[in-house]
Design a protein around this motif. Structure first.
Motif, PDB file in Angstrom:
ATOM      1  N   SER A 200       0.879  -1.156  -0.445  1.00  0.00           N
ATOM      2  CA  SER A 200      -0.149   0.171  -0.228  1.00  0.00           C
ATOM      3  C   SER A 200       1.047   1.666   0.274  1.00  0.00           C
ATOM      4  O   SER A 200       1.858   1.383   0.505  1.00  0.00           O
ATOM      5  CB  SER A 200      -0.999  -0.163   1.077  1.00  0.00           C
ATOM      6  OG  SER A 200      -1.410   1.366   0.825  1.00  0.00           O
ATOM      7  N   ALA A 201       0.529   2.123  -1.076  1.00  0.00           N
ATOM      8  CA  ALA A 201       1.282   3.580  -1.149  1.00  0.00           C
ATOM      9  C   ALA A 201       1.056   4.625   0.735  1.00  0.00           C
ATOM     10  O   ALA A 201       1.365   5.307   0.360  1.00  0.00           O
ATOM     11  CB  ALA A 201       0.724   4.173  -2.552  1.00  0.00           C
ATOM     12  N   GLN A 202      -0.425   4.281   1.768  1.00  0.00           N
ATOM     13  CA  GLN A 202      -0.580   4.997   2.769  1.00  0.00           C
ATOM     14  C   GLN A 202      -0.924   4.172   3.254  1.00  0.00           C
ATOM     15  O   GLN A 202      -1.712   2.232   3.401  1.00  0.00           O
ATOM     16  CB  GLN A 202      -1.007   6.641   2.338  1.00  0.00           C
ATOM     17  CG  GLN A 202      -2.725   5.397   1.651  1.00  0.00           C
ATOM     18  CD  GLN A 202      -3.913   6.415   0.872  1.00  0.00           C
ATOM     19  OE1 GLN A 202      -3.198   7.453   1.807  1.00  0.00           O
ATOM     20  NE2 GLN A 202      -4.569   6.460   1.112  1.00  0.00           N
ATOM     21  N   PRO A 203      -0.673   3.561   4.703  1.00  0.00           N
ATOM     22  CA  PRO A 203      -0.762   3.021   5.934  1.00  0.00           C
ATOM     23  C   PRO A 203      -2.967   3.290   5.766  1.00  0.00           C
ATOM     24  O   PRO A 203      -3.569   3.992   5.673  1.00  0.00           O
ATOM     25  CB  PRO A 203      -0.751   3.492   7.312  1.00  0.00           C
ATOM     26  CG  PRO A 203       0.624   4.762   6.802  1.00  0.00           C
ATOM     27  CD  PRO A 203       0.569   5.133   5.206  1.00  0.00           C
ATOM     28  N   SER A 204      -3.060   1.819   6.442  1.00  0.00           N
ATOM     29  CA  SER A 204      -4.512   1.973   6.857  1.00  0.00           C
ATOM     30  C   SER A 204      -4.781   1.105   7.511  1.00  0.00           C
ATOM     31  O   SER A 204      -5.261  -0.105   7.536  1.00  0.00           O
ATOM     32  CB  SER A 204      -4.974   1.210   5.457  1.00  0.00           C
ATOM     33  OG  SER A 204      -6.132   0.911   5.261  1.00  0.00           O
ATOM     34  N   PRO A 205      -5.109   1.512   8.960  1.00  0.00           N
ATOM     35  CA  PRO A 205      -5.883   0.942   9.547  1.00  0.00           C
ATOM     36  C   PRO A 205      -6.664   0.235   9.454  1.00  0.00           C
ATOM     37  O   PRO A 205      -7.671  -0.916  10.380  1.00  0.00           O
ATOM     38  CB  PRO A 205      -5.586   2.006  11.203  1.00  0.00           C
ATOM     39  CG  PRO A 205      -4.237   3.176  10.159  1.00  0.00           C
ATOM     40  CD  PRO A 205      -4.947   3.254   8.863  1.00  0.00           C
ATOM     41  N   GLU A 206      -8.100   0.501   8.470  1.00  0.00           N
ATOM     42  CA  GLU A 206      -9.246   0.171   8.883  1.00  0.00           C
ATOM     43  C   GLU A 206      -8.984  -0.972   7.773  1.00  0.00           C
ATOM     44  O   GLU A 206      -9.959  -1.815   7.858  1.00  0.00           O
ATOM     45  CB  GLU A 206     -10.114   1.337   7.328  1.00  0.00           C
ATOM     46  CG  GLU A 206     -10.360   2.400   8.091  1.00  0.00           C
ATOM     47  CD  GLU A 206      -9.066   3.496   7.805  1.00  0.00           C
ATOM     48  OE1 GLU A 206      -9.613   4.584   8.692  1.00  0.00           O
ATOM     49  OE2 GLU A 206      -8.396   3.318   7.782  1.00  0.00           O
ATOM     50  N   PHE A 207      -7.600  -1.240   7.364  1.00  0.00           N
ATOM     51  CA  PHE A 207      -7.810  -2.045   6.700  1.00  0.00           C
ATOM     52  C   PHE A 207      -6.556  -3.764   7.001  1.00  0.00           C
ATOM     53  O   PHE A 207      -7.598  -4.658   7.270  1.00  0.00           O
ATOM     54  CB  PHE A 207      -6.694  -2.618   5.274  1.00  0.00           C
ATOM     55  CG  PHE A 207      -6.118  -3.894   4.117  1.00  0.00           C
ATOM     56  CD1 PHE A 207      -7.115  -4.154   3.747  1.00  0.00           C
ATOM     57  CD2 PHE A 207      -5.308  -4.128   4.008  1.00  0.00           C
ATOM     58  CE1 PHE A 207      -6.862  -5.154   3.028  1.00  0.00           C
ATOM     59  CE2 PHE A 207      -5.381  -5.158   3.574  1.00  0.00           C
ATOM     60  CZ  PHE A 207      -5.940  -5.766   3.221  1.00  0.00           C
ATOM     61  N   ASP A 208      -5.869  -3.142   8.603  1.00  0.00           N
ATOM     62  CA  ASP A 208      -6.268  -4.031   8.950  1.00  0.00           C
ATOM     63  C   ASP A 208      -6.808  -4.361  10.235  1.00  0.00           C
ATOM     64  O   ASP A 208      -6.820  -5.565   9.934  1.00  0.00           O
ATOM     65  CB  ASP A 208      -4.763  -3.818  10.747  1.00  0.00           C
ATOM     66  CG  ASP A 208      -4.008  -2.697   9.805  1.00  0.00           C
ATOM     67  OD1 ASP A 208      -2.694  -3.610   8.719  1.00  0.00           O
ATOM     68  OD2 ASP A 208      -3.012  -1.921  10.680  1.00  0.00           O
ATOM     69  N   ASP A 209      -7.865  -3.645  10.622  1.00  0.00           N
ATOM     70  CA  ASP A 209      -9.280  -4.282  11.189  1.00  0.00           C
ATOM     71  C   ASP A 209     -10.122  -5.531  10.249  1.00  0.00           C
ATOM     72  O   ASP A 209     -10.289  -6.103  11.095  1.00  0.00           O
ATOM     73  CB  ASP A 209     -10.170  -3.215  11.248  1.00  0.00           C
ATOM     74  CG  ASP A 209      -9.279  -1.811  12.581  1.00  0.00           C
ATOM     75  OD1 ASP A 209      -8.277  -2.822  13.125  1.00  0.00           O
ATOM     76  OD2 ASP A 209     -10.184  -1.344  12.463  1.00  0.00           O
TER      77      ASP A 209
END
Length: 241
Positions: A200-209
């Motif tokens: 990913s080009a940027q962090p995504s806490p939502e995707f971790d969830d």
């Protein structure tokens, strides 16, 4: 979301040159070349899909991390693990996997015929020719989302890099890969203890969830600092053994 490719005001090199532009079933894909940099013969090649910058040959650290982190997360003692790389891109992930003797079967899925041609007979062959000739490598010209949902094969690792991230897809159809149904399909393609790695080009806490909600264990991220903006990220998740 699709955004146009933007050059920064302090870029001093000449404007990029279009090497080839093709219209395909998923829209427009363009290979461009720009001046002296980190690529072969001092040139950098970049791939633009539907006006959205995907990747170039100037660095490759995060693409290599995608493969290394997946291998490191596999259970100790696993021999000749099979890896699925989606997609081919500029070839850094494939070349890095082929340079690692611990990998067994290496399957690459790429839906864009133009990208495959640029590697087989075009300028990107400088990166991938050796890896494509490796007897462990199989290149499939097909859609990754469809392959993950319908393939009978299983893999020890899925290393996925087909978008700028789960929240920044190149085409709308790719969004299904990151949905609950798509993540369930990824999990089904993995052997017990197998690893899903998503660039990913940027962090995504939502995707971790979303990964946790899909039943994955060991969800974490590794970051790669870039010259401008937020770091690149590799999301990692493990299927329970």
């Amino acid at each position: 979301m699709t955004v146009p490719y933007v050059r920064y005001d302090n870029d001093t090199e000449a404007a990029p040159v279009t090497v080839e532009r093709r219209e395909g079933p998923y829209g427009e894909v363009v290979l461009r070349r720009r001046g002296a940099g980190g690529g072969a013969a001092g040139e950098v090649y970049e791939i633009i899909a539907n006006g959205c910058f995907l990747m170039d040959t100037s660095d490759g650290r995060s693409e290599r991390l995608l493969v290394d982190a997946a291998l490191a997360a596999l259970p100790a003692g696993r021999t000749d693990p099979a890896v699925l790389i989606g997609g081919l891109g500029v070839g850094f992930s494939l070349a890095h996997a082929a340079a690692e003797p611990r990998w067994g079967r290496i399957t690459v899925v790429e839906r864009e015929g133009a990208v495959i041609d640029w590697h087989r007979t075009g300028p990107l062959a400088a990166i991938s020719a050796g890896a494509l000739a490796d007897p462990r490598t199989e290149l499939l010209h097909t859609d990754l989302v469809a392959h993950v949902r319908t393939a009978g094969a299983t893999y020890d690792a899925l290393c996925l890099d087909i978008d700028n991230g789960p929240g920044w897809t190149v085409t709308e159809d790719n969004g299904g890969l990151y949905s609950p149904t798509g993540l369930a399909a990824c999990r089904a393609r993995l052997t017990p203890g197998g690893v899903l790695a998503v660039w990913s080009a940027q962090p995504s806490p939502e995707f971790d969830d979303a990964l946790r909600n899909a039943g994955f264990d060991g969800v974490r991220t590794e970051e790669i600092t870039v010259a401008r903006g937020v770091p690149d990220v590799v999301h990692l998740a493990v299927k329970a053994a």
